[in-house]
Design a protein around this motif. Sequence first.
Motif, PDB file in Angstrom:
ATOM      1  N   UNK A 432       0.822  -1.221   0.000  1.00  9.72           N
ATOM      2  CA  UNK A 432       0.000   0.000   0.000  1.00  9.72           C
ATOM      3  C   UNK A 432       0.852   1.265   0.000  1.00  9.72           C
ATOM      4  N   UNK A 433       0.234   2.349  -0.437  1.00  8.03           N
ATOM      5  CA  UNK A 433       0.918   3.639  -0.441  1.00  8.03           C
ATOM      6  C   UNK A 433       1.009   4.191   0.979  1.00  8.03           C
ATOM      7  N   UNK A 440       2.182  14.065  -3.639  1.00  9.87           N
ATOM      8  CA  UNK A 440       1.244  14.207  -4.750  1.00  9.87           C
ATOM      9  C   UNK A 440       0.959  12.850  -5.375  1.00  9.87           C
ATOM     10  N   UNK A 441      -0.227  12.737  -5.949  1.00 11.52           N
ATOM     11  CA  UNK A 441      -0.645  11.525  -6.648  1.00 11.52           C
ATOM     12  C   UNK A 441      -1.418  11.918  -7.895  1.00 11.52           C
ATOM     13  N   UNK A 478      -2.093  15.637   0.586  1.00 13.08           N
ATOM     14  CA  UNK A 478      -1.503  15.195  -0.673  1.00 13.08           C
ATOM     15  C   UNK A 478      -2.182  15.920  -1.829  1.00 13.08           C
ATOM     16  N   UNK A 479      -1.387  16.417  -2.756  1.00  9.06           N
ATOM     17  CA  UNK A 479      -1.923  17.056  -3.955  1.00  9.06           C
ATOM     18  C   UNK A 479      -2.420  15.974  -4.922  1.00  9.06           C
ATOM     19  N   UNK A 480      -3.669  16.109  -5.381  1.00  9.60           N
ATOM     20  CA  UNK A 480      -4.234  15.163  -6.346  1.00  9.60           C
ATOM     21  C   UNK A 480      -4.246  15.821  -7.716  1.00  9.60           C
ATOM     22  N   UNK A 537       3.825  14.225 -10.235  1.00  2.81           N
ATOM     23  CA  UNK A 537       3.320  13.489  -9.073  1.00  2.81           C
ATOM     24  C   UNK A 537       4.346  12.469  -8.606  1.00  2.81           C
ATOM     25  N   UNK A 538       4.229  12.091  -7.348  1.00  3.71           N
ATOM     26  CA  UNK A 538       5.113  11.069  -6.788  1.00  3.71           C
ATOM     27  C   UNK A 538       4.726   9.667  -7.259  1.00  3.71           C
TER      28      UNK A 538
END
Length: 817
Positions: A432-433, A440-441, A478-480, A537-538
């Motif tokens: 899992x993350x 970011x994702x 987290x930035x989406x 994004x990461x």
Amino acid sequence: MKKQHTKILMSLMIAAVSASMSLIALAETPLYKDSKQPTDARVKDLLGRMTLEEKVAQLETVWEKRKQLETDSGEFTSEHAKEFLSLGIGEVARPAENKKAPNKSVLQTALFTNAIQKWVLENTRLGIPVLFHEEALHGHAGRNSTSFPQAIGLASTWDPELVQQISSTIAQEVRVRGAQQVLAPILDVARDPRWGRIEETMGEDPYLIAAMGVSSVKGFQGGESGVAKTHVAATLKHLAGHGEPTGGLNTAPAPIGERGLREIFLFPFEAVVKLSHPRSVMASYNEIDGVPSHSNGKMLNGILRGEWGFDGLLVSDYFAINELVNRHNLAATRKDAALIAFNAGVDIETPDADSYPYLIDWVKEGKITNQQLDTAVARVLREKFTLGLFENPYVKTKGVDEFVGNPKHRALAQQAAEKTIVLLKNDKNILPLDIKKLKSIAVIGPHVNETLLGGYSDVPKQTVSILQGIKEYVGAKVQVNYAQGTLITLDKWTPGADSVAANSRSKERWNTDKVELATPADTKGMIEEAVAAAQKSDVALVVVGDNEATSREAWAENHLGDRTDLNLVGQQQELVDAVLATGKPTIVLLNNGRPLSITKIAATAPAILEGWYLGQETGRAVARVLFGDVNPGGKLPVSIARSVGHLPVYYNYKPAAKRGYEFTETTPLYPFGYGLSYTTFSYSNFSINKTEAKAGDSVDVSVTVTNTGARAGDEIVQLYTHDAVASLTRPVKELKGFKRINLKPKESTVVTFSLAVNQLGFYNTDMKYVVEPGKIEVMVGSSSQDIHGKGEFNVTGDVTDISQQKVYFSGVKVAKK
């Protein structure tokens, strides 16, 4: 004093007259209206009062014509009621539907069914109440109802107890609206993924389908016998062989013989009929060996009613009796079709009475006897009596809107979605993350901003898209970065529209005849936008698969849903390739109805999840799995093929079936029963408690399962057998037991299957169900290919006919160590 005597005398006379009138009234009350009388006596009394026309009306249904019984706003109107209801009616189909979109609300439906019941009770000679039916494949297909994962997703849970709970919830949501019967569950064994209806099934294995089906019917009906007052009559469909059509084309002939029919396709129906007593069964559209199911008296009267003892209603599939004329060419006229279907055992014609009114003529002409007709009508009346419709024809309307789709049901839908998800690949434990390590994702995919529900759906009270679910989960931490990436089909709506408009797309795509696939011109620049979102994004989540237009029921030549390949439609593969090329850690989530050949993705993507259609709570379930709040424990209920050229790919093939292809493998890309976890499990101490057993005995097969990882998780332990030498060819493996267990880190559990020798029976050359002496190989594992324990025992004695001593399921015991 004289005046007082006169007054007393008058009172006595009035009392005597009143008593006499009460006795007369009591004498005039028909026996069938007396709830204290036995059901059979009530049925006999009512039959004796009915005209020929009234009897035939009980074998008919109203659906399209029902639209003339309601206003545009969904209210009952009696303007045409005499035309359709004056003789009474057996069933009214899908009352929650509306003449115009959207469909009726819960309260509107309850008021509508009450109004029809009232009119029929007060305006027909005998006042026989109406039976209403609805569709309820994975939730009631009615406005505001709770939408659970599609059937193939529910099968991925391998959790019969959960399915029973879900079916019970659906039943209650249907019953409060005024309906008492659902056209569910589907027990078709699906052996061709080209078939668009595979999403409606519970997979390829008869044992798994039977186990889930038994629980589903118990849930729908509220128990093991009869139908509870708050529940509904279940309808098994489709009998039979519907799931392996020639060429994967819906309603095409099924290329199977009687032995294959009985051992594979009839097994779930037989087990469910005998163990959970459904009150209704629906015949299938297809034919077997030249005999369409709606004309197959051997199957319907001989096997279903005769061998299995089914005593409920046998209903036609929609317009299937007409298709004996216009598709199968078995009858020249609808009048002839009516005679054929009736003699084969079909009690009720659905969805409209196009053919069965001609039964009146056939009785008058002497081709149908009064006794035959009475037998069928009695079955309909018996269901109406046992459902309590004569005493309680109406439903309460207070609080029904609040009950349907309530928070408790919503929580159950989320739990089901979480248990549905299957982890197919997880290289280097990318999942899992860790939200603490992410800034970011990227959330990418043609449908991440809406909730795909699959076929036989309506618009739930609320849905959660994947994009919404992830945004809600990560909040401001987290930035989406969202990008649609590509289009599958051209839809006349804008992503990001209001919830109701977005959610209605599932239903509209599924119903719309013409499907327009997106072209590169339609998607110009979209892949580049997705790449840009991934680059900043990461990690990237790419969601690809189907939608309700690319995999669905093909119910007409102008409404298709079957396919010649199993690849991703449109530019979805190019989208995945482009995101992977950025070098960013990438998770691929499949959101689909049919198992797809994702050979390239399987080789290149580091992590893959199979989600199917997850229902209204899709987004929350996906977020909780991605970030590890939920450890995925689902297993595949179907084998996933490497390509369409590898079909058939089901695991329980015959020994001579897989010699090999030149330049490729014969194995599936992912096997039946497969699914990974965020933890690991070991199997040890495999044992069989007997070396010999005979018909009627049981053999205990035990294994210790240990969670060897650092997270709690679910494992689904599977038991398979193989008859090593038999008088007829036997499958290389057959599922004979399973159990979903939950283990904490380092925790061990002993799982013991009690395998009955009578589970090993098959139909011999004389079509008798027998157990033969010989060696039985036993296997326990985590999928049909991942076997962790093997052994054998010998069946002793003579060949034994066990037709009357069948055992359908193994027992299972779980003991924590």
